[in-house]
Design an enzyme around this catalytic site. Structure first.
Site, PDB file in Angstrom:
ATOM      1  CG  ASP A 105      -0.210   0.245   2.518  1.00  0.00           C
ATOM      2  OD1 ASP A 105       0.675  -0.570   2.850  1.00  0.00           O
ATOM      3  OD2 ASP A 105      -0.520   1.231   3.218  1.00  0.00           O
ATOM      4  CE1 TYR A 129      -4.722   2.598   4.433  1.00  0.00           C
ATOM      5  CE2 TYR A 129      -3.300   0.771   5.050  1.00  0.00           C
ATOM      6  CZ  TYR A 129      -3.494   1.972   4.388  1.00  0.00           C
ATOM      7  OH  TYR A 129      -2.460   2.551   3.703  1.00  0.00           O
ATOM      8  CG  ASP A 157       3.504  -0.792   5.168  1.00  0.00           C
ATOM      9  OD1 ASP A 157       3.078  -1.120   4.040  1.00  0.00           O
ATOM     10  OD2 ASP A 157       2.774  -0.298   6.047  1.00  0.00           O
ATOM     11  CD  GLU A 198       3.976   5.273   4.804  1.00  0.00           C
ATOM     12  OE1 GLU A 198       4.132   4.043   4.681  1.00  0.00           O
ATOM     13  OE2 GLU A 198       3.515   5.797   5.834  1.00  0.00           O
TER      14      GLU A 198
END
Length: 518
Positions: free
Chosen positions: A104, A255, A107, A495
């Site tokens: 995603d 999430y 990571d 990120e």
């Protein structure tokens, strides 16, 4: 990593609103919030814009980014060569094949919820603006198929969806390349006993939207996607509940389904209505729309909350296809548009001093790209039907919506107080220390020896630029005062994520075409 979706705290204060309004007043005058003239007198075809950036190059890079997020066996035509195969045993724990899909963000976890939303938004980008993409269209389709091939694997068993591979907490305790990862590849699923209407309906939306993308170029694959979407949506609707109830310790706070699952049911039904000829989905929308939140005033569109996207999508059925029974969705969509415009009676949006739409401090750029896409898409629908938006007595034209969207994209690409692009690899100055494991560690080609879990943290704390440029990645962006420190440990701002890029693909295609670059 820490991508929570709380946004109620981001509502602007009275002070910040008026500061924002004073800085934007001249800009929006220039964007013509017209009071008297019919919108059809304002619109000209084609919609030429001044090219302040190389939108075509930005489009190419925004799609290339997805190759850096790939998991599984990489194909021979992989263009980001510093990435190699990874996650080749994913799913083995549950004796299923879950190889492939996307990581995603920075990571090495595969979260099904944001991955499905990414696929939906990439597909919507192609559906609305694919005809403008030219040579990039095939790359856009490939980025969609990399996700949908995985989603087909994840939904291969009736009333079961595998929604995550990897233990985020264990993964975040390491800083290692995806090619090296040795953290548990935990497999999580939803089923009749542990439902997840949110992730299931989003998955159905992704499969349905992608079926439209491939309808003409690969009709067999399109039919497979459509059939699976129908099955998955039926499961989402029959077995109701948020997936983060049963899987809370694994999916939260990363999430969590903060907005509930009603928005995804409406969103999924809207996409199935568009992808199929079955009138049952229109009936479903007409019967359940209000209870699923069609007219709620939540004006944030992203991986968690789909209400605004559903309203814009369903408004197309009225504006473009003249489906009178969905007339109310234009009003719902108009309310969203009014919420974005300083000075309008329903305006609820905060902007930074430099002009960036600001919803929340953590990964704010996702809302910039999703909102810009919706503005351009709704402008397209309004222009087709010679309609406009009325906000407190002011007539807002499609031209205004395009100008607002362009201003946001231009800020992202470098027209901002920092004088830097927030797309990695675009422009002369861009983020060099992004919060991304694979980008920040030496590539396998440069360093064939394995880099253990804890050894990689030296790279996380280093001030050196990332050795591997993740071309096209959009980072979380600046703070509310337009500041950006470019620090690798600052995941809220540094990120990247797939769902930041996905809606930008469509927006850049439109801008490149309108600027005469495509």
């Amino acid at each position: 990593m820490g991508r929570m979706a709380f946004f109620s705290s981001s509502l602007p204060s009275i002070v910040s609103f008026f500061l924002c309004f004073s800085q934007f007043f001249f800009f929006f005058l220039c964007c013509t919030i017209t009071l008297a003239f019919p919108v059809r007198q304002q619109e000209h075809h084609p919609h030429h814009i001044a090219a302040t950036h190389d939108y075509r190059v930005a489009l190419t890079k925004s799609i290339l980014f997805f190759e850096g997020q790939r998991s599984g066996n990489l194909p021979p035509n992989q263009r980001l060569k510093w990435r190699k195969d990874s996650g080749l045993s994913d799913g083995a724990e549950m004796h299923v094949d879950l190889v492939g899909g996307y990581y995603d963000a920075g990571d090495n976890v595969k979260f099904g919820f944001p991955m499905a939303f990414t696929a939906t938004m990439l597909s919507w980008s192609v559906i609305e603006f694919g005809g403008m993409m030219k040579t990039e269209l095939q790359h856009a389709r490939e980025s969609i198929r990399w996700a949908t091939d995985y989603l087909l694997k994840a939904t291969n068993y009736p009333n079961t969806i595998y929604v995550q591979v990897g233990d985020a907490n264990r993964d975040h305790a390491c800083w290692e390349r995806p090619e090296d990862m040795d953290t548990p590849r935990t497999v999580l699923k939803i089923d009749e006993s542990n439902p997840g209407s949110d992730v299931a309906a989003e998955t159905a939306a992704a499969l349905a939207a992608a079926s439209i993308v491939f309808r003409r170029v690969d009709p067999i694959y399109s039919r497979v996607l459509r059939k699976r979407a129908i099955q998955v949506f039926a499961f989402a609707d029959k077995y109701r509940g948020p997936y983060s109830n049963g899987l809370k310790t694994f999916v939260c706070p990363f999430y969590c389904s903060y907005s509930g699952y009603q928005d995804e049911l409406l969103w999924g039904a809207a996409w199935l209505h568009k992808a199929t000829t079955n009138p049952a989905y229109l009936t479903y929308i007409q019967t359940n729309g209000q209870t699923l939140g069609a007219d709620e005033s939540d004006n944030t569109f992203g991986w968690d909350n789909k209400h605004v996207g559903a309203r814009i999508l369903l408004s197309k059925a009225f504006l473009v296809q003249n489906l009178r029974s969905l007339h109310d969705y234009k009003g719902h969509a108009d309310n969203f548009i009014c919420s974005l415009i300083p000075g309008a009676s329903f305006s609820q949006t905060q902007y930074t001093p430099g002009g960036l739409l600001f919803k929340m401090d953590d990964s704010n750029m996702q809302y910039v790209t999703s909102t810009s896409f919706l503005l351009l898409t709704y402008a397209k629908y309004l222009t087709f039907s010679s309609k406009s938006v009325t906000c407190g007595g002011a007539t807002v034209t499609p031209h205004t919506l395009r100008a607002i969207a362009k201003r946001q994209i231009d800020y992202l690409l470098g027209d901002n107080p920092m004088k830097m692009s927030y797309m990695v690899g675009y422009g002369s100055r861009y983020p060099e220390r992004i919060h991304h494991r694979g980008s920040s560690l030496p590539s396998v080609s440069e360093h064939p020896q394995r880099i253990p879990c804890s050894a990689g943290f030296a790279a996380l704390s280093s001030s050196a630029p990332n050795p591997n440029v993740l071309v096209g990645a959009i980072v979380g962006g600046p703070d509310a005062q337009d500041h950006f420190p470019d620090e690798r440990s600052d995941y809220a701002h540094s990120e990247p994520a797939t769902y930041i890029n996905a809606p930008l693909v469509g927006a850049l295609a439109y801008l490149a075409h309108s600027a005469g670059q495509l």
